[in-house]
Design a protein around this motif. Structure first.
Motif, short mmCIF file in Angstrom:
data_model
loop_
_atom_site.label_atom_id
_atom_site.label_comp_id
_atom_site.label_asym_id
_atom_site.label_seq_id
_atom_site.Cartn_x
_atom_site.Cartn_y
_atom_site.Cartn_z
N MET A 59 4.53 32.78 19.16
CA MET A 59 4.32 33.57 17.96
C MET A 59 2.82 33.86 17.79
SD MET A 59 7.25 34.22 16.71
CE MET A 59 6.80 34.86 15.09
N PRO A 60 2.44 35.13 17.61
CA PRO A 60 1.02 35.48 17.51
C PRO A 60 0.40 35.15 16.17
CG PRO A 60 2.38 37.45 17.22
CD PRO A 60 3.32 36.31 17.55
N ILE A 61 1.21 34.79 15.18
CA ILE A 61 0.74 34.49 13.83
C ILE A 61 1.53 33.29 13.32
CG2 ILE A 61 0.09 36.87 13.27
CD1 ILE A 61 2.77 37.11 11.81
N PRO A 62 1.12 32.68 12.20
CA PRO A 62 1.95 31.61 11.62
C PRO A 62 3.32 32.17 11.22
CG PRO A 62 -0.25 31.59 10.67
CD PRO A 62 -0.15 32.86 11.47
N ALA A 63 4.37 31.43 11.57
CA ALA A 63 5.74 31.85 11.28
C ALA A 63 6.51 30.68 10.69
CB ALA A 63 6.43 32.34 12.55
N VAL A 64 7.28 30.96 9.65
CA VAL A 64 8.10 29.94 9.00
C VAL A 64 9.55 30.20 9.36
CG1 VAL A 64 8.79 28.91 6.82
CG2 VAL A 64 6.45 29.74 7.11
N LEU A 65 10.24 29.17 9.79
CA LEU A 65 11.60 29.32 10.29
C LEU A 65 12.44 28.13 9.87
CD1 LEU A 65 13.04 31.41 12.21
CD2 LEU A 65 12.66 29.77 14.03
N THR A 66 13.65 28.40 9.39
CA THR A 66 14.61 27.33 9.13
C THR A 66 15.16 26.81 10.46
OG1 THR A 66 15.26 28.28 7.02
CG2 THR A 66 16.80 26.76 8.02
N ASP A 67 15.40 25.53 10.54
CA ASP A 67 15.92 24.94 11.78
C ASP A 67 17.43 25.18 11.86
OD1 ASP A 67 16.54 23.47 14.01
OD2 ASP A 67 15.15 21.85 13.53
N ASP A 68 17.81 26.37 12.35
CA ASP A 68 19.23 26.73 12.43
C ASP A 68 19.98 25.88 13.44
OD1 ASP A 68 19.86 29.14 10.65
OD2 ASP A 68 18.03 29.80 11.63
N ALA A 69 19.32 25.48 14.51
CA ALA A 69 20.00 24.63 15.50
C ALA A 69 20.36 23.28 14.87
CB ALA A 69 19.11 24.44 16.72
N GLN A 70 19.43 22.72 14.08
CA GLN A 70 19.73 21.48 13.37
C GLN A 70 20.88 21.68 12.39
OE1 GLN A 70 16.93 20.40 10.40
NE2 GLN A 70 18.13 18.64 9.73
N ALA A 71 20.89 22.85 11.72
CA ALA A 71 21.98 23.14 10.79
C ALA A 71 23.32 23.16 11.51
CB ALA A 71 21.72 24.49 10.11
N GLY A 72 23.35 23.77 12.71
CA GLY A 72 24.58 23.78 13.49
C GLY A 72 25.04 22.38 13.87
N ARG A 73 24.08 21.54 14.25
CA ARG A 73 24.45 20.17 14.59
C ARG A 73 24.99 19.43 13.37
NH1 ARG A 73 19.47 20.63 17.33
NH2 ARG A 73 18.41 19.36 15.76
N ALA A 74 24.42 19.72 12.19
CA ALA A 74 24.84 19.02 10.97
C ALA A 74 26.29 19.34 10.61
CB ALA A 74 23.92 19.38 9.81
N VAL A 75 26.70 20.61 10.70
CA VAL A 75 28.09 20.94 10.34
C VAL A 75 29.06 20.36 11.35
CG1 VAL A 75 27.43 23.02 9.07
CG2 VAL A 75 28.07 23.22 11.46
N ALA A 76 28.70 20.40 12.63
CA ALA A 76 29.59 19.83 13.65
C ALA A 76 29.72 18.32 13.48
CB ALA A 76 29.07 20.17 15.04
N ALA A 77 28.60 17.66 13.17
CA ALA A 77 28.63 16.21 12.98
C ALA A 77 29.48 15.83 11.77
CB ALA A 77 27.20 15.68 12.81
N ALA A 78 29.44 16.64 10.72
CA ALA A 78 30.24 16.35 9.53
C ALA A 78 31.73 16.43 9.86
CB ALA A 78 29.89 17.33 8.41
N LEU A 79 32.11 17.38 10.68
CA LEU A 79 33.53 17.52 11.05
C LEU A 79 33.98 16.39 11.97
CD1 LEU A 79 33.83 21.38 11.60
CD2 LEU A 79 34.60 20.03 9.63
N THR A 80 33.17 16.04 12.95
CA THR A 80 33.59 14.95 13.85
C THR A 80 33.62 13.62 13.09
OG1 THR A 80 31.29 14.67 14.63
CG2 THR A 80 32.75 16.12 15.91
#
Length: 336
Positions: free
Chosen positions: A159-180
């Motif tokens: 990224m050429p500048i500061p960028a703010v991003l939600t951790d979507d991969a972590q979010a995906g792991r969280a929903v899958a972990a809740a179901l298992t």
């Protein structure tokens, strides 16, 4: 106004005291030199400002939406996906920007379209937050180049500048972990297209977590991110006799369509089918039973973007915010 409390001195007050127009007063007090003003007039304005105790408002922060951010390599599908994501998130991001700016005595001005940055710059804006959903390699939009800038939502390897991003991969792991954790090892379906960018990162996290639990997705309903499209697609799925034990919705509007389709098929949530989602919007609290959904920290992203912007020199690259699952009543153990 209460007794003894002075009214705030305005630019018009200064202009009237100095016998000039508000435009002339504004040019003098903002330090601009692109208008011919005589030294005598300039001194008169400055003296009036000092005499009245005028304080110039803090410069505004500009929030520019994604219309300026499409890169040449993006496809139509990328852009449509970006518009959907922006519609879901932009309001929350803006709310965070306004809150953080207010904490520091700044206002927020917003713009949409390629002419937005120039229009805001003409109003004295010098720092910008770019709400972007670019899914190709991020490039600073031409109208924003050379300006103080932080982007929210875009990601890339460098990224050429500061960028703010939600951790979507972590979010995906969280929903899958809740179901298992609830006992779902088979019959887990995904509803909603895994659009480039956020959607793809969520799907990657889901698959990673399911693999670690010795499981995988049983199917994927490829539908748009709206209740109507989801309801139609899932009604068709249920009509084939398929009975998922759990549905992962790509956002809360997809989850709403899943609730509607399940109800029409005579299925109860969570007894017959569990539903879990991303976004933690108002819908998650309004649906019955309450929808378990991941808070994607959009308000926090807006706040952090402004904090980084006001901090001055901040390293380029991604500043990632954690996602947090809000557990409600829509997830239960499989009934079979």
């Amino acid at each position: 106004m209460s007794p003894g409390k002075r009214a705030r001195v305005t630019l018009r007050d200064v202009a009237e005291q100095a016998l000039v127009s508000p435009t002339t007063a504004s040019f003098v007090l903002s330090g601009r030199r692109d208008m011919r003003i005589s030294p005598a007039t300039e001194e008169r304005v400055l003296q009036a400002a000092r005499a009245l105790g005028y304080r110039r408002p803090a410069p505004a922060i500009g929030v520019v939406s994604d219309a300026t951010g499409h890169t040449a390599g993006e496809s139509l599908r990328d852009r449509v996906g970006g518009e959907i994501l922006q519609d879901c998130a932009a309001g929350e991001i803006l709310r965070g920007c306004v809150a953080a700016a207010g904490d520091h005595g700044h206002a927020v001005l917003t713009a949409h379209g390629v002419d937005g940055p120039q229009a805001l710059a003409a109003r004295g804006v010098r720092g910008f937050v770019h709400v972007s959903t670019a899914t190709a390699a991020y490039a600073v939009p031409l109208p924003l180049r050379g300006r103080r800038l932080v982007t929210v939502g875009a990601s890339g390897p460098s990224m050429p500048i500061p960028a703010v991003l939600t951790d979507d991969a972590q979010a995906g792991r969280a929903v899958a972990a809740a179901l298992t954790a609830a006992g779902h090892t088979a019959g887990i379906w995904l509803a909603g297209q895994a659009l480039p960018g956020s959607g793809a990162r969520r799907l990657s996290g889901i698959r990673t977590e399911l693999r670690s639990a010795g499981s995988r997705l049983a199917g994927h309903v490829q539908c748009g991110w709206t209740p109507d499209e989801t309801r139609t697609a899932l009604t068709h799925l249920f009509g084939t006799g398929a009975r998922p034990t759990a549905l992962i919705a790509m956002n809360d509007r997809v989850a709403m369509g899943a609730y509607q389709a399940a109800g029409a098929a005579g299925l109860s949530i969570p007894h017959d089918v569990s539903v879990i989602s991303f976004g933690d919007s108002d819908l998650a609290r309004w649906l019955h039973p309450g929808l378990s959904s991941v808070d994607l920290a959009y308000v926090g992203a807006g706040r952090l973007a402004v904090e980084l912007l006001l901090a001055g020199r901040v390293r380029a690259g991604v500043h990632r915010l954690p996602a947090e699952l809000r557990t409600r009543q829509s997830v239960g153990p499989p009934s079979r």
